[in-house]
Design a protein around this motif. Structure first.
Motif, PDB file in Angstrom:
ATOM      1  N   UNK A   1       0.942  -1.224  -0.143  1.00  0.00           N
ATOM      2  CA  UNK A   1      -0.018   0.427   0.052  1.00  0.00           C
ATOM      3  C   UNK A   1       0.885   1.067   0.024  1.00  0.00           C
ATOM      4  N   UNK A   2       0.811   1.886  -1.323  1.00  0.00           N
ATOM      5  CA  UNK A   2       0.928   3.434  -0.618  1.00  0.00           C
ATOM      6  C   UNK A   2       0.184   4.336  -0.581  1.00  0.00           C
ATOM      7  N   UNK A   3       1.074   5.811  -0.592  1.00  0.00           N
ATOM      8  CA  UNK A   3       0.011   6.825  -0.380  1.00  0.00           C
ATOM      9  C   UNK A   3       0.041   7.383  -1.379  1.00  0.00           C
ATOM     10  N   UNK A   4      -1.247   7.433  -2.175  1.00  0.00           N
ATOM     11  CA  UNK A   4      -1.162   7.389  -3.634  1.00  0.00           C
ATOM     12  C   UNK A   4      -1.862   9.326  -3.690  1.00  0.00           C
ATOM     13  N   UNK A   5      -1.908   9.947  -2.584  1.00  0.00           N
ATOM     14  CA  UNK A   5      -3.119  11.137  -3.016  1.00  0.00           C
ATOM     15  C   UNK A   5      -2.298  12.242  -3.331  1.00  0.00           C
ATOM     16  N   UNK A  13     -21.344  13.274  -2.161  1.00  0.00           N
ATOM     17  CA  UNK A  13     -22.255  12.501  -1.007  1.00  0.00           C
ATOM     18  C   UNK A  13     -21.338  12.083  -0.090  1.00  0.00           C
ATOM     19  N   UNK A  14     -20.321  13.192   0.537  1.00  0.00           N
ATOM     20  CA  UNK A  14     -19.726  13.217   1.582  1.00  0.00           C
ATOM     21  C   UNK A  14     -19.656  14.341   2.260  1.00  0.00           C
ATOM     22  N   UNK A  23     -14.925   2.926  -2.781  1.00  0.00           N
ATOM     23  CA  UNK A  23     -13.899   2.664  -1.655  1.00  0.00           C
ATOM     24  C   UNK A  23     -12.967   3.528  -2.752  1.00  0.00           C
ATOM     25  N   UNK A  24     -12.713   3.325  -3.928  1.00  0.00           N
ATOM     26  CA  UNK A  24     -11.418   3.703  -4.420  1.00  0.00           C
ATOM     27  C   UNK A  24     -11.780   5.180  -4.631  1.00  0.00           C
ATOM     28  N   UNK A  25     -12.867   6.109  -4.296  1.00  0.00           N
ATOM     29  CA  UNK A  25     -13.279   7.095  -4.510  1.00  0.00           C
ATOM     30  C   UNK A  25     -12.851   7.316  -3.297  1.00  0.00           C
ATOM     31  N   UNK A  26     -13.276   6.977  -2.365  1.00  0.00           N
ATOM     32  CA  UNK A  26     -13.240   7.795  -0.508  1.00  0.00           C
ATOM     33  C   UNK A  26     -12.044   7.278  -0.651  1.00  0.00           C
ATOM     34  N   UNK A  27     -11.382   6.277  -0.515  1.00  0.00           N
ATOM     35  CA  UNK A  27      -9.699   6.286   0.369  1.00  0.00           C
ATOM     36  C   UNK A  27      -9.198   7.556  -1.421  1.00  0.00           C
ATOM     37  N   UNK A  28      -9.222   7.538  -1.704  1.00  0.00           N
ATOM     38  CA  UNK A  28      -8.472   8.469  -2.703  1.00  0.00           C
ATOM     39  C   UNK A  28      -8.911   9.916  -1.952  1.00  0.00           C
ATOM     40  N   UNK A  29     -10.159  10.651  -1.249  1.00  0.00           N
ATOM     41  CA  UNK A  29     -10.625  11.321  -0.783  1.00  0.00           C
ATOM     42  C   UNK A  29      -9.808  11.472   0.392  1.00  0.00           C
ATOM     43  N   UNK A  30      -9.777  10.496   1.236  1.00  0.00           N
ATOM     44  CA  UNK A  30      -9.484  10.762   3.042  1.00  0.00           C
ATOM     45  C   UNK A  30      -7.598  11.146   2.470  1.00  0.00           C
ATOM     46  N   UNK A  31      -7.851  10.700   1.136  1.00  0.00           N
ATOM     47  CA  UNK A  31      -6.347  10.370   1.399  1.00  0.00           C
ATOM     48  C   UNK A  31      -5.352  12.446   1.490  1.00  0.00           C
ATOM     49  N   UNK A  32      -6.297  12.608   0.245  1.00  0.00           N
ATOM     50  CA  UNK A  32      -6.694  14.449  -0.013  1.00  0.00           C
ATOM     51  C   UNK A  32      -6.593  14.825   1.496  1.00  0.00           C
ATOM     52  N   UNK A  66     -28.684   6.287  12.049  1.00  0.00           N
ATOM     53  CA  UNK A  66     -27.238   6.052  11.891  1.00  0.00           C
ATOM     54  C   UNK A  66     -26.357   6.562  10.410  1.00  0.00           C
ATOM     55  N   UNK A  67     -25.262   7.387  11.580  1.00  0.00           N
ATOM     56  CA  UNK A  67     -24.538   7.758  10.545  1.00  0.00           C
ATOM     57  C   UNK A  67     -23.264   6.962  10.615  1.00  0.00           C
ATOM     58  N   UNK A  68     -22.806   7.038   9.109  1.00  0.00           N
ATOM     59  CA  UNK A  68     -20.938   6.751   8.246  1.00  0.00           C
ATOM     60  C   UNK A  68     -20.342   7.195   8.328  1.00  0.00           C
ATOM     61  N   UNK A  69     -19.468   6.452   8.256  1.00  0.00           N
ATOM     62  CA  UNK A  69     -18.075   7.927   8.035  1.00  0.00           C
ATOM     63  C   UNK A  69     -16.888   6.770   7.947  1.00  0.00           C
ATOM     64  N   UNK A  70     -15.625   7.473   6.485  1.00  0.00           N
ATOM     65  CA  UNK A  70     -14.593   6.935   7.286  1.00  0.00           C
ATOM     66  C   UNK A  70     -13.773   7.597   8.265  1.00  0.00           C
ATOM     67  N   UNK A  71     -12.889   6.511   8.852  1.00  0.00           N
ATOM     68  CA  UNK A  71     -11.926   8.151   9.499  1.00  0.00           C
ATOM     69  C   UNK A  71     -10.677   7.512   8.745  1.00  0.00           C
ATOM     70  N   UNK A  72      -9.481   8.127   9.015  1.00  0.00           N
ATOM     71  CA  UNK A  72      -8.626   8.494   8.399  1.00  0.00           C
ATOM     72  C   UNK A  72      -7.512   8.934  10.028  1.00  0.00           C
ATOM     73  N   UNK A  73      -6.298   7.705  10.180  1.00  0.00           N
ATOM     74  CA  UNK A  73      -5.170   8.463  10.959  1.00  0.00           C
ATOM     75  C   UNK A  73      -4.054   8.022  10.304  1.00  0.00           C
ATOM     76  N   UNK A  74      -3.291   9.148  10.465  1.00  0.00           N
ATOM     77  CA  UNK A  74      -1.568   9.016   9.601  1.00  0.00           C
ATOM     78  C   UNK A  74      -0.719   8.544  10.620  1.00  0.00           C
ATOM     79  N   UNK A  75      -0.005   7.540  10.118  1.00  0.00           N
ATOM     80  CA  UNK A  75       1.438   7.497  10.781  1.00  0.00           C
ATOM     81  C   UNK A  75       1.804   9.101  11.683  1.00  0.00           C
ATOM     82  N   UNK A  76       1.525   8.278  13.564  1.00  0.00           N
ATOM     83  CA  UNK A  76       2.172   9.460  14.367  1.00  0.00           C
ATOM     84  C   UNK A  76       1.167  10.172  14.765  1.00  0.00           C
ATOM     85  N   UNK A  77      -0.130  10.219  14.448  1.00  0.00           N
ATOM     86  CA  UNK A  77      -1.101  11.566  14.458  1.00  0.00           C
ATOM     87  C   UNK A  77      -1.673  10.346  15.922  1.00  0.00           C
ATOM     88  N   UNK A  78      -2.203  11.423  16.352  1.00  0.00           N
ATOM     89  CA  UNK A  78      -3.047  10.938  17.729  1.00  0.00           C
ATOM     90  C   UNK A  78      -4.473  12.304  17.754  1.00  0.00           C
TER      91      UNK A  78
END
Lengths: 357, 357, 357, 357
Positions: C1-5, C23-24, D50-59, D93-105
């Motif tokens: 896995x790489x950070x592609x963004x 829708x986000x 997922x592909x699109x959401x993942x990309x947005x999360x990385x952004x 219900x509210x669903x969401x994606x959460x991202x925590x990057x290395x080193x983050x708290x």
């Protein structure tokens, strides 16, 4: 692991003797027939005549004082005649008649066995249960749950008779008998008379109380007036096929039985009514509140009239007949059904037809 | 109502004779001391040595065949030496050792008493429970709930020994013994081996099944590997003051006991650990899975080692000691606690200190 | 896995626009203060005067017919004045007054929201609930559980007014609204009047029926006579510190609330009594049955007299005062407490002192 | 009582205006069609890639820091596109994606809404729940029950992504939002990592602990390894007609859902499998763990592949298809079913056939 046993010349008989000396018992020596397809019990169905028992109770009243100088309780136990000497009424239940004469007091004690009392005759007496004087009038059900203090006082002009049913045999078979006498003799009232009836008696409007442990009903007195009015209100409804108009005395907060070991019921048989036969593993003690009729048990008719007591062991077919053309019959009963349900041992079977005498 | 009794010259003694002839028993004739402050029981604490019992079982293996031509079961019951002849291990529980030799089959039957089995020694055997072959390896707990078919097969090269604990005495005292032999001798498998383990064994991820009645766990085999791993995982946690690291085998859908009449537990005593003393009304049968130690019962030390069986009647003070400086001890136990809780008869007491031998 | 963004020149603002088109919604754009330490609600405590509402209802009676030619129901909803247009009385509860004039019939329908009715004024009317005519007299509580048919008939000579409380807002917020009109207009009686009262009304002597699903009480009418007698019977007991003599209308088989979404209570404030303050997350609608007094809500006094309706949102401090020196006050109330308890959201806090106006 | 209302020349329109000024709302003015036969909702079935959401999360990761200097949480909420702006994923219900990057708290806080997290990608991160570090690896389910402290730490080298599902909309609609930030920023560990897994994870061997209130599971982490092994173990059993091999994550002591407001499930669709259609009032959020397939919702096909998220409002017909001839598909889902069951609002319907796209 190797098979190290070398029985040499050990015979099976010598083996049996040897292991029995070592606190071991071969299962294969159990008598043939111990593993029966259905329960086999020496307890038999039986009916006691109220007229005779009442007479005996009065004799006991004349012969035996109650209270400090006499017996703690004046009680005749219904002993199942089929079972060995010392046996109670049904395997886990002991039923009895108790008499308190005017002016007598039966001192307070408490024990791990639970008791119910159903008043047969008399007025102006009370049982003090954990400090609450519970009025006793004919047809009332009074509970003395496990480990509740209880003493009896007859402040009236006549004798008071009631039916006692206890789970003493069950508690004794489990070696769980705890007992204590009240330090004051008769416990003094600490609450208003029938306080629990005032608090819980509506059943449908209740305070949010912390309840007593062990599943016992917090309501100590179920008045006859309520029971009779309920039967009357449902007298024209279809009813139960085996028991006609049947009501269970319930824990006001759970709808369950009044105690974990015994459930109490009241039923009305309409004039001319005959129920269908069923059997269940629970044993039952019946008391005839009103009317006369017949219960057919495994094909044998036991006829009864007001005041009589019947014992039915578990797993007997039974059906009720009120042959009177114009009088209803009312039966109060106590059963060990909650015990069998809790232990996964309750079974019942029914038949579409009546079985006949 | 008038007091019609006129005892005339009736003496109390004559009265007693008369009423006893009428299936009535005066309560006041109960022997003094029947109403004990605390339970009095002839059942005593006792320990059976595994080495001796194993030897006896092998002798039985040599003397008594199992199966069609022999006994249905090769079982030695742990008979409480304090109680009258015929008594079981504790009042409601009967514990025993069962041996099935290589190639033997114990035919299928079912009965209202429930049983648990805890495997002591042997492999490649199984119990077929309601059509499900349950693998038996040392330390496994196998359930045969009330009225479940069960037969045993030893397909291995060595003998298999296990501990049986049944509620036969309880069921018998209530006259609830139902029994049936399987028409096919040994019931044929109808499900995959350990199917219930596959289905319910995770405990935390479950299908939404309709459950068996009567409160029995639908899981029939609790593998030793799971039990041991759990004890290991909690070996460094504080543990219970009276039983150290203690786990209860649970019904996967209720967290309650595996059966309505018996609860099974496993506990680990760490090297050098001594628990505090307590007592409860439940009786317990222990089996030593591993290690050696001492249980101090009402001040008397019962020492034990792997394979031994201990019986403790209810209401005895007890504490456990693992004196070994570097070896842990593991005890499996079966208790009638669910019975006493269901009936409102469970009590326990503890002490802050240990009591000492 | 790489950070592609690789956001290149993407700004946060552009990102927000982009994801909102997909829708986000970024959580971090939630307005400051959305995460409040304690609930913040536009719903306010409020009191409606019965005299004014009654007058309006009579006007509505003159202006708007009920039945086939008119409205299905003549109802004025208590709209919380603090909340946005369209809001009900408290967040999950809608209270209202309903009027049926002599000779009118409100046709039968059923819906997934549940309703309770508390009769304020009038006689000789009934609600037919699933075929059972439930008599309506002042002070009676009538249940129309979720999906139960119900129609109203006024066969008397005067108008009948009652308080309705429904969980429509809760059901609507979950998008669970099901609705059906009865094919016959008014459902014909299929059971005896007040049949469920005859069957279940004793609360302490019950038939062993199969109960309705969903936790609804099988008892459809709780008569005023029972409620009043109960309050009277407990009028001299200590009572609840926050609500004085307080009784909950209970499901006769569970002791729980009459419905899964609403609990009904009745309470008596003795002459001169002032309760202690508490707050809880449940919202409550009160109706004054008798007397006059004051409820102090977060320091503001809301005075009330017979017939008035009060709405209290959740988490407000409140205490009750019956300042009258010689008249008692009685309050009926409906709360969403069962909802909050079932969802793990119920909290309460109390203070040792009263807070004062 | 007399009818005192004299509306004189009052028109219905004037009446409406008048009562609306008095915090009263005529029921009869509710818009036609408010009383719908079945629920009508603007919430629509929807699938997020997922592909699109993942990309947005990385952004988002590149644009927005997390922690003291940035946002408390880096979360994109799945906003139902059919519902008004501000609406969540399904009504409660509210669903969401959460991202925590290395080193983050992400600092610790707690709130009355409950949350579940299902790990999608990443390792070496943990959520500290009430002092217990819960390891997060792909496929793990982590609970943060109502009012439990929780903070997130990514100590690894790569990003960690997970699915969040919360009951925020439900809690907000009831105005029950309580919130608190931890005084220490990130709560320090107070228990061993995965301590609750060690203690409760076997499910079938449990300590006798005092359990957390509110019906929340005391087990905080349900590892993927257990879920996958369970599905594998049951992969050859018949399965559920609508959901094939379906398991519910359960409270180890009750067999019930892991929280009072949400239930979590995992299901396996075998190669080529097509389930039957059903509908229920519960809404569901699905996350595709593995494989690709199609869910047919009210006749419209929503195809999905690993990582995608689907939202289904209540009462839509749906069936699942795994068209792959040789690959299984696994779906994780979260449903508000416990809410609807607790409130008496759960309904379901099924069809014997599949409905087709």
């Amino acid at each position: 692991m190797t098979l190290s046993a070398e029985p040499h010349a050990l015979t099976l008989e010598a083996f049996h003797t040897a292991v029995r000396g070592e606190a071991l018992e071969p299962l294969w020596l159990q008598p043939d027939g111990a593993m029966t397809a259905e329960p086999v019990t020496p307890f038999c169905p039986y009916r006691w005549r109220w007229r005779a028992v009442r007479e005996r109770m009065l004799q006991a009243g004349a012969l035996l004082p109650v209270g400090k100088e006499g017996a703690a309780r004046r009680v005749l136990i219904f002993r199942n005649p089929g079972a060995p000497r010392g046996a109670p009424t049904t395997p886990p239940l002991g039923a009895a008649i108790q008499l308190v004469l005017p002016g007598e007091q039966a001192p307070s004690h408490r024990h791990s066995p639970a008791a119910i009392r159903f008043i047969i005759e008399g007025r102006d007496a009370c049982t003090i249960v954990d400090g609450e004087p519970c009025t006793m009038t004919p047809g009332d059900l009074i509970l003395t749950p496990s480990w509740a203090w209880h003493g009896h006082v007859n402040a009236g002009a006549g004798p008071i008779f009631w039916l006692d049913v206890l789970d003493v045999p069950l508690v004794a078979s489990l070696y769980q008998f705890f007992y204590e006498e009240h330090p004051d003799g008769l416990e003094a009232p600490r609450r208003a008379p029938d306080a629990s009836l005032a608090r819980y008696g509506a059943g449908i409007l209740l305070p949010q109380d912390v309840l007593p442990a062990h599943g016992d009903s917090p309501l100590l007195r179920y008045p006859w007036a309520v029971a009779e009015a309920r039967l009357r209100a449902l007298a024209d409804t279809p009813g139960d096929p085996f028991d006609s108009v049947l009501l269970t005395y319930t824990h006001p907060y759970t709808g369950g039985p009044v105690m974990p070991t015994m459930t109490c019921r009241i039923q009305l048989l309409r004039p001319g009514e005959r129920t269908r036969a069923h059997r269940h593993t629970a044993s039952v003690v019946y008391h005839v509140v009103r009317g006369r009729g017949t219960t057919i048990v495994d094909g044998t008719a036991l006829d009864w009239e007001a005041g009589d007591v019947l014992a039915l062991p578990g797993w007997v077919w039974h059906e009720h007949v009120n042959a009177a053309p114009d009088a209803e019959a009312i039966l109060f009963s106590v059963s060990d059904e909650p015990v069998l349900r809790a232990l996964g041992l309750y079974r019942e079977e029914s038949r579409a037809d009546t079985r006949g005498a």
